[in-house]
Design a protein around this motif. Structure first.
Motif, PDB file in Angstrom:
ATOM      1  N   ASN A   4       0.903  -1.148   0.090  1.00 15.24           N
ATOM      2  CA  ASN A   4      -0.004   0.009   0.026  1.00 15.24           C
ATOM      3  C   ASN A   4       0.922   1.224   0.099  1.00 15.24           C
ATOM      4  OD1 ASN A   4      -1.368   2.495   1.682  1.00 15.24           O
ATOM      5  ND2 ASN A   4      -3.105   0.910   0.837  1.00 15.24           N
ATOM      6  N   PRO A   5       0.855   1.943  -1.049  1.00 13.49           N
ATOM      7  CA  PRO A   5       1.658   3.075  -0.890  1.00 13.49           C
ATOM      8  C   PRO A   5       1.635   4.218   0.128  1.00 13.49           C
ATOM      9  CG  PRO A   5      -0.037   3.511  -2.601  1.00 13.49           C
ATOM     10  CD  PRO A   5      -0.186   2.110  -2.142  1.00 13.49           C
ATOM     11  N   ILE A   6       0.528   4.411   0.654  1.00 12.49           N
ATOM     12  CA  ILE A   6       0.279   5.365   1.686  1.00 12.49           C
ATOM     13  C   ILE A   6       1.156   4.788   3.053  1.00 12.49           C
ATOM     14  CG2 ILE A   6      -1.061   6.495   3.353  1.00 12.49           C
ATOM     15  CD1 ILE A   6      -3.209   6.487   1.017  1.00 12.49           C
ATOM     16  N   TRP A   7       0.784   3.577   3.305  1.00 14.99           N
ATOM     17  CA  TRP A   7       1.352   2.646   4.368  1.00 14.99           C
ATOM     18  C   TRP A   7       2.841   2.683   4.160  1.00 14.99           C
ATOM     19  CZ3 TRP A   7       0.853   1.763   9.544  1.00 14.99           C
ATOM     20  CH2 TRP A   7       1.494   0.693   9.874  1.00 14.99           C
ATOM     21  N   THR A   8       3.353   2.344   3.078  1.00 11.08           N
ATOM     22  CA  THR A   8       4.652   2.274   2.765  1.00 11.08           C
ATOM     23  C   THR A   8       5.298   3.554   3.099  1.00 11.08           C
ATOM     24  OG1 THR A   8       4.503   0.459   1.193  1.00 11.08           O
ATOM     25  CG2 THR A   8       6.571   1.565   0.929  1.00 11.08           C
ATOM     26  N   ALA A  21      12.452  -3.103   6.047  1.00  3.49           N
ATOM     27  CA  ALA A  21      11.800  -1.882   6.614  1.00  3.49           C
ATOM     28  C   ALA A  21      11.293  -2.342   8.154  1.00  3.49           C
ATOM     29  CB  ALA A  21      10.407  -1.684   5.899  1.00  3.49           C
ATOM     30  N   PRO A  22      11.506  -1.451   8.956  1.00  5.12           N
ATOM     31  CA  PRO A  22      11.270  -1.977  10.617  1.00  5.12           C
ATOM     32  C   PRO A  22       9.659  -1.685  10.908  1.00  5.12           C
ATOM     33  CG  PRO A  22      12.005   0.156  10.558  1.00  5.12           C
ATOM     34  CD  PRO A  22      12.184  -0.556   8.941  1.00  5.12           C
ATOM     35  N   ALA A  23       8.978  -2.334  10.160  1.00  2.65           N
ATOM     36  CA  ALA A  23       7.593  -2.534  10.250  1.00  2.65           C
ATOM     37  C   ALA A  23       6.717  -3.557   9.709  1.00  2.65           C
ATOM     38  CB  ALA A  23       6.942  -1.236  10.013  1.00  2.65           C
ATOM     39  N   PRO A  24       5.597  -3.953  10.275  1.00  2.81           N
ATOM     40  CA  PRO A  24       4.823  -4.838   9.272  1.00  2.81           C
ATOM     41  C   PRO A  24       4.498  -4.227   8.083  1.00  2.81           C
ATOM     42  CG  PRO A  24       3.289  -3.834  11.050  1.00  2.81           C
ATOM     43  CD  PRO A  24       4.885  -3.210  11.465  1.00  2.81           C
ATOM     44  N   THR A  25       3.982  -5.319   7.245  1.00  2.00           N
ATOM     45  CA  THR A  25       3.442  -4.903   5.985  1.00  2.00           C
ATOM     46  C   THR A  25       2.009  -4.495   5.926  1.00  2.00           C
ATOM     47  OG1 THR A  25       2.990  -7.256   5.007  1.00  2.00           O
ATOM     48  CG2 THR A  25       5.148  -6.506   4.930  1.00  2.00           C
ATOM     49  N   TRP A  26       1.322  -4.021   4.865  1.00  2.00           N
ATOM     50  CA  TRP A  26      -0.141  -3.463   4.935  1.00  2.00           C
ATOM     51  C   TRP A  26      -0.764  -4.800   4.896  1.00  2.00           C
ATOM     52  CZ3 TRP A  26      -2.900  -0.109   6.082  1.00  2.00           C
ATOM     53  CH2 TRP A  26      -4.264   0.323   5.649  1.00  2.00           C
ATOM     54  N   ASN A  96       3.228 -16.311  17.965  1.00  2.00           N
ATOM     55  CA  ASN A  96       2.725 -15.184  19.031  1.00  2.00           C
ATOM     56  C   ASN A  96       3.790 -14.084  18.828  1.00  2.00           C
ATOM     57  OD1 ASN A  96       0.061 -16.184  19.817  1.00  2.00           O
ATOM     58  ND2 ASN A  96       0.779 -17.194  21.479  1.00  2.00           N
ATOM     59  N   LEU A  97       4.218 -13.735  17.890  1.00  2.00           N
ATOM     60  CA  LEU A  97       5.139 -12.550  17.690  1.00  2.00           C
ATOM     61  C   LEU A  97       4.485 -11.301  17.538  1.00  2.00           C
ATOM     62  CD1 LEU A  97       7.758 -14.098  15.506  1.00  2.00           C
ATOM     63  CD2 LEU A  97       7.947 -13.930  17.625  1.00  2.00           C
ATOM     64  N   PRO A  98       4.613 -10.212  18.393  1.00  2.00           N
ATOM     65  CA  PRO A  98       3.904  -9.055  18.248  1.00  2.00           C
ATOM     66  C   PRO A  98       4.066  -8.419  16.876  1.00  2.00           C
ATOM     67  CG  PRO A  98       5.282  -8.856  20.293  1.00  2.00           C
ATOM     68  CD  PRO A  98       5.943  -9.975  19.566  1.00  2.00           C
ATOM     69  N   LEU A  99       2.806  -7.857  16.443  1.00  2.47           N
ATOM     70  CA  LEU A  99       2.810  -7.540  15.140  1.00  2.47           C
ATOM     71  C   LEU A  99       3.652  -6.423  14.533  1.00  2.47           C
ATOM     72  CD1 LEU A  99       0.972  -7.229  12.418  1.00  2.47           C
ATOM     73  CD2 LEU A  99      -0.530  -5.524  13.823  1.00  2.47           C
ATOM     74  N   PHE A 100       3.912  -5.345  15.656  1.00  2.00           N
ATOM     75  CA  PHE A 100       4.995  -4.368  15.160  1.00  2.00           C
ATOM     76  C   PHE A 100       6.300  -4.500  15.775  1.00  2.00           C
ATOM     77  CE2 PHE A 100       0.938  -2.306  15.362  1.00  2.00           C
ATOM     78  CZ  PHE A 100       0.977  -1.486  14.157  1.00  2.00           C
ATOM     79  N   GLN A 101       6.532  -5.955  16.001  1.00  2.00           N
ATOM     80  CA  GLN A 101       7.807  -6.342  16.522  1.00  2.00           C
ATOM     81  C   GLN A 101       8.858  -6.248  15.580  1.00  2.00           C
ATOM     82  OE1 GLN A 101       9.067  -9.623  19.292  1.00  2.00           O
ATOM     83  NE2 GLN A 101       9.904 -10.530  17.436  1.00  2.00           N
ATOM     84  N   GLN A 102      10.078  -5.644  15.597  1.00  2.00           N
ATOM     85  CA  GLN A 102      11.200  -5.547  14.789  1.00  2.00           C
ATOM     86  C   GLN A 102      11.756  -7.239  14.472  1.00  2.00           C
ATOM     87  OE1 GLN A 102      12.708  -4.357  12.085  1.00  2.00           O
ATOM     88  NE2 GLN A 102      14.507  -3.237  12.725  1.00  2.00           N
ATOM     89  N   PRO A 103      11.587  -7.779  13.438  1.00  2.00           N
ATOM     90  CA  PRO A 103      12.027  -9.069  13.129  1.00  2.00           C
ATOM     91  C   PRO A 103      13.815  -9.076  12.997  1.00  2.00           C
ATOM     92  CG  PRO A 103      11.079  -8.552  11.252  1.00  2.00           C
ATOM     93  CD  PRO A 103      10.750  -7.429  12.277  1.00  2.00           C
TER      94      PRO A 103
END
Length: 213
Positions: A4-8, A21-26, A96-103
């Motif tokens: 998603n271009p806005i989220w990206t 990228a240090p965040a979950p994908t759209w 059960n990894l947090p959605l916003f965790q940095q992998p």
């Protein structure tokens, strides 16, 4: 997939490769908010017979665990954390990894969360300055008081840049102070024009106004 271009642009303004990228994908965000999607499912297509909305599990506080759209919420989640921003990633089965965790696999060596825990929730810290899950509708109280002012030569005293010195409130010596109050509900998501000193169509964002004498 699931770009998603806005989220990206929000989570990756520097043009870093999406793999780093240090965040979950759209796609992960959509799956999490739907609340009805398991690993491997097509997160952009509603699951028939389970939910009629893309927002069955919106982000909310732990106290809002029981709040949901009627008939849209699937089976109850294991705990309150599943409705907050600390919820697990629904596309990683059983982890059960947090959605916003940095992998660790997506991090640079100098931001590896396994070497320094500060970086583990860095994506979540960044979000507070970029977006919010709160409403854009605000309740606003305005109180207008009347005061004596004395002309003051501007430029001499930095404390009075507008050229006036504020004095006592009118009526304070007799106990007859008069103040006018107003209450407004304003929707900031309504597009209006803003220009300092000019009144264009700001009133279109006001949903409710009440004057209290």
């Amino acid at each position: 997939a699931g770009l998603n271009p806005i989220w990206t642009g929000i989570v990756n303004p520097g043009g870093v490769p999406l793999a780093n990228a240090p965040a979950p994908t759209w796609a992960q965000i959509v799956a999490s908010r739907r609340g009805d999607t398991g690993p491997g499912a097509n997160v952009l297509t509603p699951k028939v017979g389970v939910s009629s909305t893309f927002f069955a599990n919106p982000f909310r506080t732990a106290g809002g665990y029981g709040l949901a759209l009627p008939g849209a919420m699937p089976a109850p989640f294991p705990s309150e954390v599943f409705v907050t921003m600390m919820r697990p990633d629904p596309l990683v089965a059983g982890a059960n990894l947090p959605l916003f965790q940095q992998p660790a696999a997506a991090a640079q060596p100098f931001t590896n969360p396994d070497r320094n825990p500060y970086f583990r929730y860095q994506p979540l810290e960044r979000l507070s300055n970029l977006l919010t899950t709160r409403s854009n509708v605000y309740a606003v109280w305005i109180t207008v008081g009347y005061f004596e002012v004395t002309p003051w030569q501007p430029g001499i005293d930095a404390g009075h840049p507008d050229g006036y010195q504020l004095g006592a409130e009118i009526g304070s010596d007799s106990g007859e102070i008069t103040r006018h109050r107003g209450f407004y509900i304003y929707d900031r998501s309504i597009p209006v024009g803003f220009e300092p000193g000019r009144d264009h169509n700001i009133d279109e964002g006001v949903l409710l106004k009440r004057y209290i004498e």
